[in-house]
Design an enzyme around this catalytic site. Structure first.
Site, mmCIF file in Angstrom:
data_model
loop_
_atom_site.group_PDB
_atom_site.id
_atom_site.type_symbol
_atom_site.label_atom_id
_atom_site.label_comp_id
_atom_site.label_asym_id
_atom_site.label_seq_id
_atom_site.Cartn_x
_atom_site.Cartn_y
_atom_site.Cartn_z
ATOM 1 N N ASP A 195 198.042 121.910 4.069
ATOM 2 C CA ASP A 195 199.533 121.857 3.676
ATOM 3 C C ASP A 195 199.740 120.438 3.382
ATOM 4 O OD1 ASP A 195 201.601 123.216 2.354
ATOM 5 O OD2 ASP A 195 202.872 122.921 4.327
ATOM 6 N N GLY A 210 199.176 118.862 0.567
ATOM 7 C CA GLY A 210 199.580 118.749 -0.754
ATOM 8 C C GLY A 210 198.505 118.424 -1.698
ATOM 9 N N THR A 247 189.380 120.240 -1.912
ATOM 10 C CA THR A 247 188.452 120.807 -0.764
ATOM 11 C C THR A 247 189.530 121.391 0.342
ATOM 12 O OG1 THR A 247 188.465 118.776 0.416
ATOM 13 C CG2 THR A 247 186.570 119.404 -1.071
ATOM 14 N N GLY A 268 191.501 122.407 3.743
ATOM 15 C CA GLY A 268 191.880 121.628 4.940
ATOM 16 C C GLY A 268 191.710 122.375 6.103
ATOM 17 N N GLY A 295 155.894 143.612 20.539
ATOM 18 C CA GLY A 295 156.904 145.254 20.853
ATOM 19 C C GLY A 295 157.827 145.148 22.228
ATOM 20 N N LEU A 296 158.471 146.006 22.507
ATOM 21 C CA LEU A 296 159.270 145.857 23.700
ATOM 22 C C LEU A 296 158.668 145.698 25.059
ATOM 23 C CD1 LEU A 296 161.865 148.732 22.719
ATOM 24 C CD2 LEU A 296 162.447 146.334 22.856
ATOM 25 N N SER A 297 159.231 145.317 26.281
ATOM 26 C CA SER A 297 158.431 145.441 27.361
ATOM 27 C C SER A 297 158.208 146.512 27.778
ATOM 28 C CB SER A 297 159.375 144.480 28.382
ATOM 29 O OG SER A 297 158.893 144.770 29.788
ATOM 30 N N SER A 307 157.592 138.515 21.723
ATOM 31 C CA SER A 307 158.084 137.800 20.817
ATOM 32 C C SER A 307 159.062 138.367 19.848
ATOM 33 C CB SER A 307 156.806 137.340 19.659
ATOM 34 O OG SER A 307 156.115 138.679 19.640
#
Length: 638
Positions: free
Chosen positions: A40, A42, A117, A119, A475-477, A549
């Site tokens: 604001d 201007g 641009t 603010g 893969g998962l644990s 991973s």
């Protein structure tokens, strides 16, 4: 003179005047500038006023503007000039700027492209976009509020982005009764901050975008105490960067190799700096090959000389290896080429920076994979303090070292915005996540060179009578990765294959013993393992890796390290509830109880492969069956 002849003469004179006017208009200089500052202040109103005063509004636009002004609450006969620029409905409803709005206008002396641009701090990325091509920044300050935090932030950013022409426009002077002391106090505050940032010069102008004071003419009746130029007069006198660029050494990034037929081979691009003529010696960077300019071709014919800002096609006297991303430069003063450098950068993503992760780095016509190291420090734009940082969050500014997968050609940003400024792109979302400015190449990059060896990776593979592979189990644990990988290696050994198994737990006893299980440490864990796997593949081995991973980006990073077809992603697909039921190591129980933080599948994400080469389901297959399925899929191995 009277009669028909006089009419023809008059028409000819009018046509001549029109031609002269059009020629003058086409050859006016162009200035790109931005307006920025706090919310604001201007900015949009100022640009609307510039468009209105420069007669760049059509009658139907003016009528629509007057109607919109009444609808959005402007009283009396006043026009809300901000509505000319705030085009989004959200902007009009909230009375703020969100997106970057570009507008064109012209005076008798110059053409302008202005970027309005935002603010708000959350739209800093939009402000950086607008500033990236600007030659001048008009930083607005509300005369009632003075210099605010966002004023400092935007001032720091425009200076960081290489804008050296800065205007401090103290706006809304009409709301402080055009008080001279108020203006001087704001200028003094800003000068103190500007000195700390490194802004050596700026021009201060008291204005009222709403009333029009000191916009096109100065001084206005209300600011008799001001003796400087109006805003437009100042903008008409700003030196354009393209003018200064012509005085620098020749540089042209190759955008396209132009080969319309067998008799013509040229290199097309936009000249970033300098002047080039036929016969000039040039160097192709980073390769370092030299030649001479044979001709400079354009759509309208060959040129005797070309300067910065022109798009041309250059032909060379010699057949040299030159492609998109290379830079044709003055032979005696070429730019640097390196794969490691330090840069200041702004982080533009809501997802924090992941040090060690590979991002696309785009600099001019060059695109490479870059790893950002842990930041040296973060910059507090309010105090200018250097803060310790492990990562960067949205809109943060930091300094870090970068490493690319191959040398890139660049110059320090303060010397060349075209060859010194880059963006970072997320490889999976294709979103722009950062914008950076290169400071200098790292000395270690200059001291470390690749040492060629006589025995090649092909020789290593031939001695082992096999094709190298990296079998990447993910893969998962508890999914069975290590069990299946071990079974696959046993079967390959029976087949007289040369292998090595890198297991996730085992490498943390040595190579990665210093790493924890945070997201950043997981990224570094996989990066190191990927480098080791690559070296083993170079030795001709079949490498098996068993790691959770969890992130696709790091698995893709390892794939990119290897030759085409060498990386085989094997997804050990086991539902979370099944893996948790197995819980051989008791890790899920600890994670559920809060004793183990950052555990994949519980409080840390797992990103399953989208297109793995091989998938095995351990609910439907025994480890032996899964191993045989993998063996069958990867054969033959020679």
């Amino acid at each position: 003179m009277e009669g028909p002849a006089s009419g023809f003469v008059a028409d000819a004179l009018i046509a001549e005047d029109i031609d002269a006017y059009l020629h003058q208009h086409q050859h006016k200089g162009l200035l790109r500038f931005i307006t920025c500052g706090s919310v604001d202040d201007g900015k949009s109103t100022l640009i609307g006023r510039l468009l209105y005063d420069s007669k760049m509004i059509f009658e139907d636009q003016l009528a629509a503007l007057e109607a919109d002004s009444r609808r959005h609450g402007t009283q009396g006969q006043e026009i809300d000039f901000a509505l000319l620029v705030d085009g989004l409905s959200a902007e009009r409803e909230q009375g703020i700027t969100i997106d970057v709005a570009y507008r064109f206008f012209a005076t008798e002396k110059r053409k302008f492209i202005v970027a309005d641009t935002p603010g708000h701090e959350q739209y800093t990325r939009n402000m950086v976009t607008g500033a990236s091509t600007a030659d001048c920044a008009v930083i607005l300050v509300d005369a009632r509020k003075g210099v605010l935090q966002q004023t400092r932030r935007h001032s720091y950013l425009v200076h960081l982005l290489g804008i050296r022409h800065i205007v401090l426009a103290v706006n809304k002077m009409d709301l402080v009764d055009y008080d001279h002391s108020t203006f001087e106090h704001i200028v003094a505050d800003y000068r103190a901050f500007a000195k700390e940032v490194g802004i050596e010069e700026f021009s201060a102008i008291p204005i009222s975008g709403f009333k029009g004071d000191n916009i096109t003419r100065a001084p206005s009746e209300n600011t008799g105490w001001y003796g400087g130029p109006s805003l437009i007069e100042h903008l008409e006198s700003v030196e354009v960067a393209a003018t200064a660029a012509q005085e620098r050494p020749f540089r042209m990034a190759v955008q396209w190799v132009n080969r319309p037929n067998l008799d013509f081979r040229g290199f097309s691009g936009l000249i970033a700096s300098g002047t080039v003529r036929p016969g000039d010696p040039v160097r192709i960077v980073p390769a370092g090959k030299t030649s001479k300019v044979k001709s400079i071709a354009t759509f309208d014919g060959d040129l005797d000389a070309a300067v910065s800002g022109q798009s041309v096609t250059i032909t060379l006297e010699d057949e040299v290896d030159c492609s998109r991303g290379d830079v044709i430069a003055a032979a005696g003063d070429p730019p640097e080429a390196s794969d490691q450098f330090r840069a200041t950068f702004v982080w533009l993503s809501e997802q924090a920076l992941k040090p060690g992760r590979g991002y696309w780095l785009k600099l001019g016509t060059q695109t490479v994979t870059a790893n950002v190291q842990e930041p040296e420090y973060e910059i507090d734009v309010n105090t200018l303090d250097r803060l310790a940082a492990k990562t960067l969050e949205l809109n943060s500014i930091g300094v870090a070292d970068f490493a690319t997968d191959r040398p890139i050609t660049f110059e320090a940003y303060e010397s060349s915005r075209q060859l010194g400024g880059f963006i970072l792109i997320d490889k999976f979302t294709n979103a722009t996540v950062g914008a950076g400015m290169i400071q200098y190449s790292l000395r270690r990059a200059q001291n470390v060179h690749w040492q060629p060896t006589t025995v090649t990776r092909e020789d290593h593979a031939a001695l082992k009578n096999q094709v190298p592979r990296v079998l990447w189990f993910t893969g998962l644990s508890g999914s069975g990765k290590s069990t299946i990988a071990n079974e696959v290696e046993k079967r390959l050994a029976v087949m007289n294959r040369h292998t090595f198994l890198l297991d996730g737990d085992n490498v943390r006893h040595g190579l990665n013993r210093d790493l924890g299980f945070t997201e950043n440490d997981r990224i570094e864990n996989i990066r190191r393992v990927g480098e080791v796997a690559k070296l083993m593949a170079d030795a001709g081995l079949i490498v098996l890796t068993a790691f959770i991973s969890p992130f696709r980006a790091e698995r893709r990073m390892v794939r990119d390290m290897l030759a085409e077809g060498e990386f085989i992603e094997i997804f050990v697909d086991t539902p979370l509830e099944v893996a948790e039921q197995r819980d051989v190591k008791g890790l899920y129980a600890k994670a559920r109880s809060g004793q183990l933080k950052n555990f994949t599948g519980i409080d840390s994400p797992y990103e399953p492969p989208e297109n793995p080469e091989i998938t095995v389901n351990t609910v439907e297959m025994t480890p032996g069956e899964a191993a045989q399925h993998i063996i069958d899929a990867i054969l033959p191995l020679k």
